[in-house]
Design a protein around this motif. Structure first.
Motif, PDB file in Angstrom:
ATOM      1  N   PRO A   4       0.848  -1.191   0.000  1.00  0.00           N
ATOM      2  CA  PRO A   4       0.000   0.000   0.000  1.00  0.00           C
ATOM      3  C   PRO A   4       0.888   1.248   0.000  1.00  0.00           C
ATOM      4  N   PRO A   5       0.365   2.349  -0.549  1.00  0.00           N
ATOM      5  CA  PRO A   5       1.175   3.575  -0.567  1.00  0.00           C
ATOM      6  C   PRO A   5       1.485   4.037   0.856  1.00  0.00           C
ATOM      7  N   LEU A   6       2.654   4.654   1.010  1.00  0.00           N
ATOM      8  CA  LEU A   6       3.052   5.158   2.325  1.00  0.00           C
ATOM      9  C   LEU A   6       2.180   6.339   2.718  1.00  0.00           C
ATOM     10  N   SER A   7       1.914   6.434   4.004  1.00  0.00           N
ATOM     11  CA  SER A   7       1.166   7.585   4.511  1.00  0.00           C
ATOM     12  C   SER A   7       2.032   8.830   4.409  1.00  0.00           C
ATOM     13  N   GLU A   8       1.404   9.977   4.535  1.00  0.00           N
ATOM     14  CA  GLU A   8       2.144  11.249   4.510  1.00  0.00           C
ATOM     15  C   GLU A   8       3.189  11.271   5.622  1.00  0.00           C
ATOM     16  N   ASP A   9       2.832  10.757   6.795  1.00  0.00           N
ATOM     17  CA  ASP A   9       3.773  10.714   7.919  1.00  0.00           C
ATOM     18  C   ASP A   9       4.955   9.797   7.614  1.00  0.00           C
ATOM     19  N   ALA A  10       4.676   8.633   7.026  1.00  0.00           N
ATOM     20  CA  ALA A  10       5.754   7.700   6.695  1.00  0.00           C
ATOM     21  C   ALA A  10       6.673   8.303   5.636  1.00  0.00           C
ATOM     22  N   LEU A  11       6.106   9.003   4.675  1.00  0.00           N
ATOM     23  CA  LEU A  11       6.923   9.679   3.661  1.00  0.00           C
ATOM     24  C   LEU A  11       7.805  10.742   4.296  1.00  0.00           C
ATOM     25  N   ARG A  12       7.237  11.512   5.212  1.00  0.00           N
ATOM     26  CA  ARG A  12       8.008  12.568   5.892  1.00  0.00           C
ATOM     27  C   ARG A  12       9.149  11.945   6.702  1.00  0.00           C
ATOM     28  N   THR A  13       8.856  10.861   7.413  1.00  0.00           N
ATOM     29  CA  THR A  13       9.899  10.192   8.186  1.00  0.00           C
ATOM     30  C   THR A  13      10.999   9.683   7.253  1.00  0.00           C
ATOM     31  N   SER A  14      10.597   9.071   6.155  1.00  0.00           N
ATOM     32  CA  SER A  14      11.566   8.555   5.191  1.00  0.00           C
ATOM     33  C   SER A  14      12.434   9.679   4.618  1.00  0.00           C
ATOM     34  N   GLU A  15      11.814  10.793   4.287  1.00  0.00           N
ATOM     35  CA  GLU A  15      12.563  11.932   3.736  1.00  0.00           C
ATOM     36  C   GLU A  15      13.556  12.492   4.757  1.00  0.00           C
ATOM     37  N   THR A  16      13.134  12.580   6.010  1.00  0.00           N
ATOM     38  CA  THR A  16      14.048  13.119   7.028  1.00  0.00           C
ATOM     39  C   THR A  16      15.190  12.145   7.300  1.00  0.00           C
TER      40      THR A  16
END
Length: 133
Positions: A4-16
């Motif tokens: 499933p696509p990553l949540s906005e929070d998971a994307l933010r964590t991944s980016e940081t």
């Protein structure tokens, strides 16, 4: 089976985390170069050079000034990761107390991480080096 696509929070964590990895690699390289500069300065002083002369000839920014800049970069990147992780954990259902236990900090620290940063808040001012006389 597709993820499933990553949540906005998971994307933010991944980016940081990606930014932190980049900062850590660059800082590691910079620290190695600073170590060589420090060793060279030590050798100059051991050979009898005056500190005044050695410091005037030293490349800018000075070793300690650059170290301070690197520490500030590390702290900023680490704080961004910690804040993103705290927000993602909270949205996944963890309580502030549970997050505090995971991070090894107080619940009050978690509350501060979860709060939106004040855009007017400033980092401590670190004066830059003065031009040589």
């Amino acid at each position: 089976m597709a993820q499933p696509p990553l949540s906005e929070d998971a994307l933010r964590t991944s980016e940081t985390l990606e930014r932190l990895a980049t900062v850590l690699t660059r800082v590691s390289n910079d620290l190695q170069a600073l170590g060589k500069r420090a060793e060279h300065l030590r050798e100059e002083l051991a050979d009898g050079s005056a500190l005044t002369d050695a410091m005037r000839a030293e490349a800018r920014p000075l070793i300690i000034s650059r170290m301070t800049q690197l520490v500030d970069e590390l702290v900023g990147a680490a704080l961004a990761v910690r804040r993103a992780e705290a927000r993602q954990l909270r949205r996944e259902g963890a309580s502030q107390q549970q997050i505090a236990e995971i991070f090894g900090v107080t619940r009050q620290r978690v509350a501060a991480l979860l709060a939106e940063p004040d855009p007017r808040a400033r980092r401590p001012h670190r004066p830059g080096p003065r031009p040589p006389r």
